[in-house]
Each structure stands twice: as C-alpha cells, then as structure tokens.
Design an enzyme around this catalytic site. Structure first.
Site, PDB file in Angstrom:
ATOM      1  N   GLY A   7       0.776  -1.241   0.000  1.00 24.36           N
ATOM      2  CA  GLY A   7       0.000   0.000   0.000  1.00 24.36           C
ATOM      3  C   GLY A   7       0.801   1.281   0.000  1.00 24.36           C
ATOM      4  O   GLY A   7       0.302   2.324   0.429  1.00 24.36           O
ATOM      5  N   LEU A  61     -10.241  -7.074 -13.071  1.00 25.56           N
ATOM      6  CA  LEU A  61     -11.651  -6.711 -12.899  1.00 25.56           C
ATOM      7  C   LEU A  61     -12.445  -7.095 -14.153  1.00 25.56           C
ATOM      8  O   LEU A  61     -11.948  -6.972 -15.275  1.00 25.56           O
ATOM      9  CB  LEU A  61     -11.763  -5.211 -12.636  1.00 25.56           C
ATOM     10  CG  LEU A  61     -11.159  -4.762 -11.298  1.00 25.56           C
ATOM     11  CD1 LEU A  61     -10.977  -3.251 -11.266  1.00 25.56           C
ATOM     12  CD2 LEU A  61     -12.014  -5.245 -10.124  1.00 25.56           C
ATOM     13  N   ASN A  98       1.668   3.067  -2.586  1.00 29.87           N
ATOM     14  CA  ASN A  98       1.024   4.021  -3.505  1.00 29.87           C
ATOM     15  C   ASN A  98      -0.232   4.623  -2.871  1.00 29.87           C
ATOM     16  O   ASN A  98      -0.515   5.807  -3.044  1.00 29.87           O
ATOM     17  CB  ASN A  98       0.698   3.356  -4.844  1.00 29.87           C
ATOM     18  CG  ASN A  98       1.897   3.338  -5.757  1.00 29.87           C
ATOM     19  OD1 ASN A  98       2.320   4.373  -6.260  1.00 29.87           O
ATOM     20  ND2 ASN A  98       2.491   2.164  -5.958  1.00 29.87           N
ATOM     21  N   HIS A 143       1.131   0.905 -13.031  1.00 27.62           N
ATOM     22  CA  HIS A 143       1.834  -0.310 -13.464  1.00 27.62           C
ATOM     23  C   HIS A 143       3.328  -0.003 -13.537  1.00 27.62           C
ATOM     24  O   HIS A 143       3.723   1.030 -14.074  1.00 27.62           O
ATOM     25  CB  HIS A 143       1.311  -0.755 -14.831  1.00 27.62           C
ATOM     26  CG  HIS A 143       1.927  -2.043 -15.278  1.00 27.62           C
ATOM     27  ND1 HIS A 143       1.522  -3.264 -14.783  1.00 27.62           N
ATOM     28  CD2 HIS A 143       2.939  -2.292 -16.139  1.00 27.62           C
ATOM     29  CE1 HIS A 143       2.275  -4.218 -15.326  1.00 27.62           C
ATOM     30  NE2 HIS A 143       3.135  -3.655 -16.155  1.00 27.62           N
ATOM     31  N   MET A 151      -4.077  -6.767  -7.133  1.00 25.53           N
ATOM     32  CA  MET A 151      -3.635  -7.861  -7.989  1.00 25.53           C
ATOM     33  C   MET A 151      -4.783  -8.768  -8.440  1.00 25.53           C
ATOM     34  O   MET A 151      -4.668  -9.990  -8.401  1.00 25.53           O
ATOM     35  CB  MET A 151      -2.548  -8.666  -7.274  1.00 25.53           C
ATOM     36  CG  MET A 151      -1.300  -7.842  -6.999  1.00 25.53           C
ATOM     37  SD  MET A 151      -0.662  -7.027  -8.484  1.00 25.53           S
ATOM     38  CE  MET A 151       0.899  -6.392  -7.916  1.00 25.53           C
TER      39      MET A 151
HETATM   40  C1  GAR Z   1       3.625  -1.220  -7.349  1.00 23.10           C
HETATM   41  O1  GAR Z   1       4.937  -1.328  -7.843  1.00 23.10           O
HETATM   42  C2  GAR Z   1       2.623  -1.217  -8.498  1.00 23.10           C
HETATM   43  O2  GAR Z   1       3.103  -0.534  -9.629  1.00 23.10           O
HETATM   44  C3  GAR Z   1       2.500  -2.690  -8.764  1.00 23.10           C
HETATM   45  O3  GAR Z   1       2.464  -3.282  -7.486  1.00 23.10           O
HETATM   46  C4  GAR Z   1       3.220  -2.486  -6.585  1.00 23.10           C
HETATM   47  C5  GAR Z   1       2.363  -2.180  -5.384  1.00 23.10           C
HETATM   48  O4  GAR Z   1       3.105  -1.528  -4.388  1.00 23.10           O
HETATM   49  N1  GAR Z   1       1.325  -2.986  -9.526  1.00 23.10           N
HETATM   50  C6  GAR Z   1       1.258  -3.933 -10.452  1.00 23.10           C
HETATM   51  O5  GAR Z   1       2.193  -4.665 -10.730  1.00 23.10           O
HETATM   52  C7  GAR Z   1      -0.079  -4.047 -11.160  1.00 23.10           C
HETATM   53  N2  GAR Z   1       0.006  -4.964 -12.232  1.00 23.10           N
HETATM   54  P1  GAR Z   1       2.365  -0.787  -3.192  1.00 23.10           P
HETATM   55  O6  GAR Z   1       1.405  -1.814  -2.579  1.00 23.10           O
HETATM   56  O7  GAR Z   1       3.461  -0.447  -2.236  1.00 23.10           O
HETATM   57  O8  GAR Z   1       1.647   0.413  -3.738  1.00 23.10           O
END
Ligand code: GAR
Length: 201
Positions: free
Chosen positions: A12, A92, A14, A108, A89
């Site tokens: 989390g 949808l 982001n 992404h 992950m």
């Molecule tokens: C981030 O690097 C995001 O870009 C990636 O998961 C991570 C989540 O980090 N998303 C994907 O790969 C989507 N296909 P976070 O939980 O610390 O935000």
C-alpha cells in the site's frame, strides 16, 4: 467533494502517497474507503491506522463475477466517484469496469505497452532494456491496455537487481500517481481515441 476509493492487495505505498496528497490538499478529494481482497494486506492496516474506512472483501474460492458484484456494491454503498487501483492484484471484469467509465486508474511498474501483467520489473531486466519506468492509465476492459495518463522513465543500471530497480521505479510511482489522481479528480482529463489530453490548470 469527489469521493475516491482505493483498491489494494499488499503493502500500500502508492495508497499512502495518494493519502498524503489528499491530506495536504494537493488532491481535492476524500478517500471514502480502502478495500483489499487480502485480509493481511499492509495497506489495509495502514488505512485503519489513518482512521479511514477500510474493508476486506475476500476473493478466495469465488468467481470473478461474484467478487466483482460485492466490490461494486461496496463502492456504490460509499457513493464512490473514482477508483484507484494501487497494487490491486485482481483482474476486474468488463461488467465492473463499465460501471465506472473512465473513472478507474491503475499504476503499473513499466512503460506500457511494454511488460504488461505480473513481474514487470523482472521482465524489463530479463529483456535487457536500458530504460523502463511506470505508467498510470485509465482502466478499460482488458488488462494494462487503457489510455495512458502519465508515465515516468527510469534508467536500468548495470548492477540492478529486481529489488533495486523496483525501488527506483517505486519512487517515481509515488510522484506520478498522486499527480494523475489530481488530474482525474479535477476533471482535466479528456480522451481522444487512445490519447489522454490534459487541460492545463
Ligand atoms: C507497485 O509497484 C505497483 O506498480 C504494482 O504493485 C506495486 C504495489 O506496491 N502494480 C502492479 O504490478 C499491477 N500490475 P504498493 O502496494 O506499495 O503500492
């Protein structure tokens, strides 16, 4: 005030970057709920610690349709205007996406359309690109294909591991995601074909 929801499955960071920008007033919106399909997600605990509405909706042993129906109901219950996928992950369903047209953002960790799907940083290292990065895009009915809102470029260094590259990309994610959410919330995004046109402030 625009009501935003965050969907996440893990750490989390982001979500926290968006929450900081909401708290500082950069994003004129309210985070009305944070929903995770994983009970143990760090992001869910963090949301609770921040005093936000935090919900766990299980995705285990159920069809995509059943999960998405419960998710949509939870979002509608909070009268959500915009949805931010932040390390969420799950794919949808088109039915879900159609309920929030041009109102769902995803981050992404690659320069789409390169390296979609899982393990984008590993894919970039294995391919041997010299630059990769991150992309915030609007979510359409297929995975990682929606119109690009913002991107940031990150160099791949000779000594990089997946961890060091991911960390360098993540720093940029935390900059462009709040910026993209701000653009969407302020109604400054217009879609022309596949292109996102941003109206200046
Ligand atoms: C981030 O690097 C995001 O870009 C990636 O998961 C991570 C989540 O980090 N998303 C994907 O790969 C989507 N296909 P976070 O939980 O610390 O935000």
């Amino acid at each position: 005030m625009t009501k935003i929801a965050i969907l996440l499955s893990g750490r989390g960071s982001n979500f926290e970057a968006i929450a900081r920008s909401v708290a500082s007033g950069l994003i004129p919106a309210e985070i009305v709920t944070v929903i995770s399909n994983r009970e143990e997600a760090g992001g869910l605990a963090r949301a609770r610690a921040l005093g936000l509405n935090a919900q766990f909706v299980t995705s285990k042993n159920r069809t995509r349709e059943s999960f998405d129906r419960e998710l949509a109901a939870a979002l509608k219950g909070c009268r959500v205007d915009c949805v931010c996928l932040a390390g969420f992950m799950r794919v949808l369903s088109p039915e879900f996406v159609r309920q929030f047209p041009a109102k769902i953002l995803n981050i992404h960790p690659s320069l789409l359309p390169a390296f979609p799907g899982t393990d984008a940083q590993r894919q970039a290292l294995e391919y041997g690109v010299k630059f990769t990065g991150c992309t915030v895009h609007l979510v359409d009915e297929t995975v990682d294909t929606g119109p690009v809102v913002l991107q940031a470029v990150v160099p791949v260094l000779d000594g990089d591991s997946i961890e060091s590259l991911s960390a360098r990309i993540l720093e940029q994610e935390h900059k462009i995601y709040p910026e993209a959410v701000k653009l969407l919330v302020e109604g400054r995004i217009r879609i022309e074909g596949r292109r996102v046109i941003v109206r200046a402030e």
